[in-house]
Design a protein around this motif. Structure first.
Motif, PDB file in Angstrom:
ATOM      1  N   VAL A 110       0.859  -1.185   0.000  1.00 39.02           N
ATOM      2  CA  VAL A 110       0.000   0.000   0.000  1.00 39.02           C
ATOM      3  C   VAL A 110       0.896   1.235   0.000  1.00 39.02           C
ATOM      4  CG1 VAL A 110      -1.800   1.275   1.215  1.00 39.02           C
ATOM      5  CG2 VAL A 110      -1.778  -1.238   1.270  1.00 39.02           C
ATOM      6  N   VAL A 111       0.608   2.146  -0.900  1.00 41.74           N
ATOM      7  CA  VAL A 111       1.421   3.361  -1.046  1.00 41.74           C
ATOM      8  C   VAL A 111       0.562   4.576  -0.723  1.00 41.74           C
ATOM      9  CG1 VAL A 111       2.828   4.766  -2.603  1.00 41.74           C
ATOM     10  CG2 VAL A 111       2.810   2.271  -2.832  1.00 41.74           C
ATOM     11  N   PHE A 112       1.007   5.362   0.261  1.00 43.53           N
ATOM     12  CA  PHE A 112       0.353   6.633   0.581  1.00 43.53           C
ATOM     13  C   PHE A 112       1.271   7.781   0.136  1.00 43.53           C
ATOM     14  CE2 PHE A 112      -1.532   3.880   3.986  1.00 43.53           C
ATOM     15  CZ  PHE A 112      -2.853   3.947   3.537  1.00 43.53           C
ATOM     16  N   ASP A 113       0.792   8.604  -0.791  1.00 41.79           N
ATOM     17  CA  ASP A 113       1.590   9.705  -1.357  1.00 41.79           C
ATOM     18  C   ASP A 113       1.039  11.053  -0.875  1.00 41.79           C
ATOM     19  OD1 ASP A 113       3.404  11.127  -2.872  1.00 41.79           O
ATOM     20  OD2 ASP A 113       2.698  10.409  -4.814  1.00 41.79           O
ATOM     21  N   ASP A 114       1.831  12.098  -1.047  1.00 42.74           N
ATOM     22  CA  ASP A 114       1.414  13.493  -0.761  1.00 42.74           C
ATOM     23  C   ASP A 114       0.982  13.679   0.689  1.00 42.74           C
ATOM     24  OD1 ASP A 114       1.763  14.308  -3.506  1.00 42.74           O
ATOM     25  OD2 ASP A 114      -0.122  13.281  -3.955  1.00 42.74           O
ATOM     26  N   ALA A 122      -1.744  16.713   2.743  1.00 47.17           N
ATOM     27  CA  ALA A 122      -3.024  16.359   3.360  1.00 47.17           C
ATOM     28  C   ALA A 122      -3.159  17.085   4.692  1.00 47.17           C
ATOM     29  CB  ALA A 122      -3.111  14.849   3.544  1.00 47.17           C
ATOM     30  N   THR A 123      -3.452  18.351   4.630  1.00 52.21           N
ATOM     31  CA  THR A 123      -3.456  19.196   5.838  1.00 52.21           C
ATOM     32  C   THR A 123      -4.581  18.848   6.798  1.00 52.21           C
ATOM     33  OG1 THR A 123      -4.740  20.851   4.608  1.00 52.21           O
ATOM     34  CG2 THR A 123      -2.341  21.113   4.649  1.00 52.21           C
ATOM     35  N   ASP A 124      -5.629  18.143   6.302  1.00 54.11           N
ATOM     36  CA  ASP A 124      -6.754  17.802   7.174  1.00 54.11           C
ATOM     37  C   ASP A 124      -6.557  16.460   7.878  1.00 54.11           C
ATOM     38  OD1 ASP A 124      -8.221  20.102   6.593  1.00 54.11           O
ATOM     39  OD2 ASP A 124      -8.982  19.233   4.738  1.00 54.11           O
ATOM     40  N   LEU A 125      -5.487  15.735   7.534  1.00 55.99           N
ATOM     41  CA  LEU A 125      -5.239  14.442   8.156  1.00 55.99           C
ATOM     42  C   LEU A 125      -4.224  14.585   9.287  1.00 55.99           C
ATOM     43  CD1 LEU A 125      -4.956  11.982   5.115  1.00 55.99           C
ATOM     44  CD2 LEU A 125      -6.916  12.373   6.603  1.00 55.99           C
ATOM     45  N   ASP A 126      -4.504  13.920  10.408  1.00 54.33           N
ATOM     46  CA  ASP A 126      -3.567  13.922  11.521  1.00 54.33           C
ATOM     47  C   ASP A 126      -2.518  12.838  11.272  1.00 54.33           C
ATOM     48  OD1 ASP A 126      -3.100  14.741  14.540  1.00 54.33           O
ATOM     49  OD2 ASP A 126      -2.911  12.553  14.409  1.00 54.33           O
ATOM     50  N   VAL A 127      -1.238  13.227  11.360  1.00 52.32           N
ATOM     51  CA  VAL A 127      -0.161  12.280  11.099  1.00 52.32           C
ATOM     52  C   VAL A 127      -0.224  11.093  12.056  1.00 52.32           C
ATOM     53  CG1 VAL A 127       2.355  11.972  11.164  1.00 52.32           C
ATOM     54  CG2 VAL A 127       1.379  13.988  10.073  1.00 52.32           C
ATOM     55  N   GLY A 128      -0.587  11.366  13.274  1.00 53.40           N
ATOM     56  CA  GLY A 128      -0.701  10.284  14.241  1.00 53.40           C
ATOM     57  C   GLY A 128      -1.765   9.272  13.847  1.00 53.40           C
ATOM     58  N   ASP A 129      -2.920   9.786  13.384  1.00 59.10           N
ATOM     59  CA  ASP A 129      -3.992   8.888  12.932  1.00 59.10           C
ATOM     60  C   ASP A 129      -3.539   8.079  11.723  1.00 59.10           C
ATOM     61  OD1 ASP A 129      -5.638   9.831  14.910  1.00 59.10           O
ATOM     62  OD2 ASP A 129      -6.698  11.261  13.611  1.00 59.10           O
ATOM     63  N   LEU A 130      -2.827   8.734  10.809  1.00 57.75           N
ATOM     64  CA  LEU A 130      -2.358   8.029   9.610  1.00 57.75           C
ATOM     65  C   LEU A 130      -1.396   6.912   9.970  1.00 57.75           C
ATOM     66  CD1 LEU A 130      -2.032   7.723   6.545  1.00 57.75           C
ATOM     67  CD2 LEU A 130      -0.244   9.477   6.628  1.00 57.75           C
ATOM     68  N   LEU A 131      -0.442   7.213  10.838  1.00 57.57           N
ATOM     69  CA  LEU A 131       0.524   6.189  11.208  1.00 57.57           C
ATOM     70  C   LEU A 131      -0.136   5.080  12.025  1.00 57.57           C
ATOM     71  CD1 LEU A 131       3.720   8.291  12.044  1.00 57.57           C
ATOM     72  CD2 LEU A 131       3.187   7.002   9.982  1.00 57.57           C
ATOM     73  N   GLY A 132      -1.176   5.436  12.774  1.00 57.16           N
ATOM     74  CA  GLY A 132      -1.932   4.408  13.484  1.00 57.16           C
ATOM     75  C   GLY A 132      -2.610   3.463  12.507  1.00 57.16           C
ATOM     76  N   PHE A 133      -3.168   4.011  11.424  1.00 55.08           N
ATOM     77  CA  PHE A 133      -3.811   3.188  10.396  1.00 55.08           C
ATOM     78  C   PHE A 133      -2.765   2.346   9.669  1.00 55.08           C
ATOM     79  CE2 PHE A 133      -5.722   3.046   5.973  1.00 55.08           C
ATOM     80  CZ  PHE A 133      -6.561   1.982   6.258  1.00 55.08           C
ATOM     81  N   VAL A 134      -1.591   2.958   9.415  1.00 53.91           N
ATOM     82  CA  VAL A 134      -0.505   2.208   8.769  1.00 53.91           C
ATOM     83  C   VAL A 134      -0.127   1.000   9.643  1.00 53.91           C
ATOM     84  CG1 VAL A 134       1.951   2.297   8.166  1.00 53.91           C
ATOM     85  CG2 VAL A 134       0.417   4.145   7.452  1.00 53.91           C
ATOM     86  N   PHE A 163      -2.017  -0.545  11.697  1.00 55.76           N
ATOM     87  CA  PHE A 163      -3.120  -1.513  11.611  1.00 55.76           C
ATOM     88  C   PHE A 163      -2.973  -2.367  10.353  1.00 55.76           C
ATOM     89  CE2 PHE A 163      -7.217  -2.466   9.662  1.00 55.76           C
ATOM     90  CZ  PHE A 163      -7.801  -3.258  10.634  1.00 55.76           C
ATOM     91  N   LEU A 164      -2.660  -1.707   9.212  1.00 47.35           N
ATOM     92  CA  LEU A 164      -2.514  -2.450   7.952  1.00 47.35           C
ATOM     93  C   LEU A 164      -1.389  -3.474   8.055  1.00 47.35           C
ATOM     94  CD1 LEU A 164      -2.852   0.493   5.373  1.00 47.35           C
ATOM     95  CD2 LEU A 164      -4.526  -1.316   5.800  1.00 47.35           C
ATOM     96  N   VAL A 165      -0.314  -3.087   8.741  1.00 48.19           N
ATOM     97  CA  VAL A 165       0.835  -3.985   8.880  1.00 48.19           C
ATOM     98  C   VAL A 165       0.511  -5.131   9.844  1.00 48.19           C
ATOM     99  CG1 VAL A 165       3.202  -4.159   9.725  1.00 48.19           C
ATOM    100  CG2 VAL A 165       2.514  -2.204   8.315  1.00 48.19           C
ATOM    101  N   GLU A 166       0.013  -4.787  11.033  1.00 45.31           N
ATOM    102  CA  GLU A 166      -0.181  -5.778  12.087  1.00 45.31           C
ATOM    103  C   GLU A 166      -1.364  -6.703  11.829  1.00 45.31           C
ATOM    104  OE1 GLU A 166       1.828  -6.316  14.549  1.00 45.31           O
ATOM    105  OE2 GLU A 166       3.164  -4.640  14.081  1.00 45.31           O
ATOM    106  N   GLU A 167      -2.482  -6.136  11.329  1.00 43.06           N
ATOM    107  CA  GLU A 167      -3.705  -6.926  11.192  1.00 43.06           C
ATOM    108  C   GLU A 167      -3.881  -7.548   9.814  1.00 43.06           C
ATOM    109  OE1 GLU A 167      -5.463  -7.632  13.716  1.00 43.06           O
ATOM    110  OE2 GLU A 167      -4.478  -6.272  15.109  1.00 43.06           O
ATOM    111  N   LEU A 168      -3.345  -6.889   8.781  1.00 43.93           N
ATOM    112  CA  LEU A 168      -3.584  -7.384   7.422  1.00 43.93           C
ATOM    113  C   LEU A 168      -2.311  -7.824   6.708  1.00 43.93           C
ATOM    114  CD1 LEU A 168      -6.262  -4.829   6.149  1.00 43.93           C
ATOM    115  CD2 LEU A 168      -6.609  -7.067   7.190  1.00 43.93           C
ATOM    116  N   ASP A 169      -1.192  -7.792   7.414  1.00 44.35           N
ATOM    117  CA  ASP A 169       0.101  -8.216   6.839  1.00 44.35           C
ATOM    118  C   ASP A 169       0.466  -7.438   5.577  1.00 44.35           C
ATOM    119  OD1 ASP A 169       0.417 -10.068   8.836  1.00 44.35           O
ATOM    120  OD2 ASP A 169      -0.490 -11.702   7.679  1.00 44.35           O
ATOM    121  N   GLN A 170       0.130  -6.162   5.558  1.00 42.40           N
ATOM    122  CA  GLN A 170       0.455  -5.324   4.407  1.00 42.40           C
ATOM    123  C   GLN A 170       1.830  -4.676   4.590  1.00 42.40           C
ATOM    124  OE1 GLN A 170      -1.770  -4.822   1.555  1.00 42.40           O
ATOM    125  NE2 GLN A 170      -2.364  -6.711   2.622  1.00 42.40           N
TER     126      GLN A 170
END
Length: 564
Positions: free
Chosen positions: A130-134, A138-150, A152-159
């Motif tokens: 999974v590739v997240f660019d730009d 993304a001024t409306d996204l919280d970096v902490g929330d994004l890294l938390g989701f990242v 999740f993708l790694v730990e729960e979905l083996d991405q």
């Protein structure tokens, strides 16, 4: 091996490392991060080493929408579906239901299905990246929330996840948050390295070799390392080229303008606004004028770039196209003809100059060859200036061929109607300038006749206004002063309105104060004195006399007029 290629190889190798779940590719804007990812994606998919999912974070204004889009894309392997935003959750549910047994299908929203995701890992392609660019955009996204989701993708979905970003452009708050969390989440950070040659090659692609080399020279001179800006230069080049208006040699004059004005337009050089102002100003500064540091840098850049004078290509074709996207084809066609004529004139002038140099200074040329040198220029008279034609005629006379001299002048006059018309229409062309005085008498006569026909003679008040308002003192302005008399000046003073009277009096007062260095108006200035004296004598108590006395004293010419 090129630096860009090294970064590409390093990233591909890093993606294959064990326990390297989250990587970042970082570098300044426009340096080709997304371009590099596309190349890597193509190789991964060609070798079937991984399935890839790409999302630009700046498309989403909340973490929930990004999550929905990511899951939708993962399950559908179609980033196009992810663009439906608020409907993404429903699409995810629908896609999940197609992969679940009927008794396990769900009807709840996306926020309720996250606990079930580990149960459907097999529905997601593996290996998958999974590739997240730009991210910094993304001024409306919280970096902490994004890294938390990242995480999740790694730990729960083996991405495996690749984050593409410009770290320097993260907001202060996001930058601090990034520094706090990245060590816990990010496995490896890779900086995009690329040389100026690679930026140019990627941005320009395949074009005419001479044009490519000139683009490269000018881009490197401005130290541009922004692939998007260079690609924009290529798009401008393609848009104009598509009309098939300019020849390959003409393009060599246009490319430098495209490079610097696109660089300004895309803000790809420091002090872009000041550079633009300096270019339009002509890069000329008063040496004594105090400059800001920004102005000094812009001035140095423009001088070093050697663009030349801005003309209608920049003002009527290039800048309007950059601002509106509309190319003025008719103006471009006209400019191409102008360039063709200019090239022919420059070529003819160069040939004539070379032949004249040989005529006067080559000791090995025989007399017969001298006439041949002059005769060889006759076919090009329609591209030569009046001054060059005069020099050729003078050379023919010196060679003893008066007939050839007459033919040169006659042919030049008959072939250069536009040049004669342009000179005659210029009100100040007949001013006492060396380039006009030195012309052949026949050429001067033609221009003077046309000029007199077009421009009426000036009266003394009109001449004074022209001189004071435009600071121009030519033969046309001086002519009316040669025929003045005391009575004509007196009449002018008596009939002038308040604006003209003040301008006329101050004009002559300046002449009187500096007569020794102003010989052109000596006689007229004497007539002005006599006119003032006569007015005072005839009406010593009148309003006009009162004005003359007051202005004379204020202008320090009272004693010259005879006022005590």
């Amino acid at each position: 091996m090129m630096s860009f290629e090294k970064t590409k190889i390093s990233l591909i190798k890093a993606l294959k490392l064990k326990n390297t779940h989250v990587l970042t590719l970082h570098g300044p804007w426009g340096t080709g991060k997304t371009h590099l990812w596309r190349e890597i994606k193509a190789e991964l998919e060609e070798r079937k080493e991984a399935s890839t999912t790409y999302l630009s974070c700046m498309t989403y204004n909340s973490i929930s929408l990004l999550k929905s889009a990511t899951m939708t894309a993962l399950l559908s392997q179609s980033t196009g579906i992810a663009r439906y935003g608020e409907k993404a959750g429903k699409l995810v549910v629908g896609l999940l239901n197609t992969k679940l047994p009927k008794e396990m299908q769900i009807t709840v929203g996306f926020s309720d299905i996250q606990p079930l995701l580990p149960l459907i890992k097999k529905s997601i392609p593996s290996p998958s990246l999974v590739v997240f660019d730009d991210i910094e955009r993304a001024t409306d996204l919280d970096v902490g929330d994004l890294l938390g989701f990242v995480n999740f993708l790694v730990e729960e979905l083996d991405q495996q996840v690749l984050l593409i970003m410009n770290r320097e452009k993260l907001s202060e708050k996001a930058g601090e948050r990034w520094q706090q969390i990245r060590e816990k989440v990010v496995s490896l950070e890779i900086e995009l390295l690329a040389s100026s040659d690679e930026y140019v090659a990627i941005g320009l692609g395949d074009i005419n070799n001479d044009h490519f080399n000139l683009f490269k020279e000018k881009i490197e001179l401005l130290k541009i390392k922004n692939i998007r800006a260079i690609q924009h230069m290529r798009r401008v080049y393609d848009a104009v080229s598509a009309e098939e208006i300019f020849t390959p040699s003409q393009w060599m004059e246009l490319i430098p303008s495209i490079v610097i004005f696109v660089a300004i337009h895309t803000n790809s050089i420091p002090d872009a606004a000041e550079v633009k102002r300096t270019i339009h100003k002509g890069a000329f500064f008063d040496p004594d004028e105090e400059q800001t540091e920004e102005q000094a840098r812009a001035h140095a850049l423009v001088q070093n770039y050697k663009l030349g004078t801005v003309d209608s290509f920049e003002t009527e074709i290039l800048l309007p196209y950059l601002q509106s996207g509309h190319l003025n084809v008719a103006t471009a066609q006209s400019y191409a003809k102008h360039m063709d004529m200019r090239a022919k004139r420059n070529g003819a002038e160069s040939t004539a100059h070379e032949n004249l140099m040989k005529f006067y200074w080559d000791p090995n040329i025989q007399k017969a060859q001298l006439e041949a040198l002059i005769t060889a220029t006759k076919p090009h008279l329609d591209f030569l200036s009046a001054g060059t034609a005069t020099k050729l005629a003078n050379a023919a006379n010196e060679a003893g061929n008066t007939k050839l001299a007459q033919e040169i002048i006659y042919d030049w006059i008959s072939k250069n109607e536009a040049a004669i018309k342009s000179a005659a229409e210029n009100p100040s062309y007949l001013d006492e300038r060396d380039d006009f005085i030195e012309l052949h008498d026949n050429i001067k006569s033609v221009i003077e006749f046309r000029h007199t026909t077009i421009h009426k003679a000036l009266s003394v008040p009109e001449a004074i206004h022209s001189i004071t308002s435009s600071n121009t003192t030519g033969s046309r302005q001086l002519a009316p002063f040669k025929t003045t008399t005391p009575s004509s000046i007196e009449h002018i003073l008596r009939s002038a309105d308040h604006v003209a009277f003040r301008e006329i009096f101050r004009f002559f007062a300046r002449r009187l104060n500096g007569r020794s260095s102003d010989q052109h108006f000596g006689t007229a200035s004497n007539h002005f004195i006599e006119a003032c004296q006569n007015i005072i004598k005839l009406d010593s108590e009148g309003r006009l006399t009162e004005l003359i006395r007051r202005l004379a004293k204020a202008s320090n010419v009272a004693s010259q007029i005879g006022i005590s």
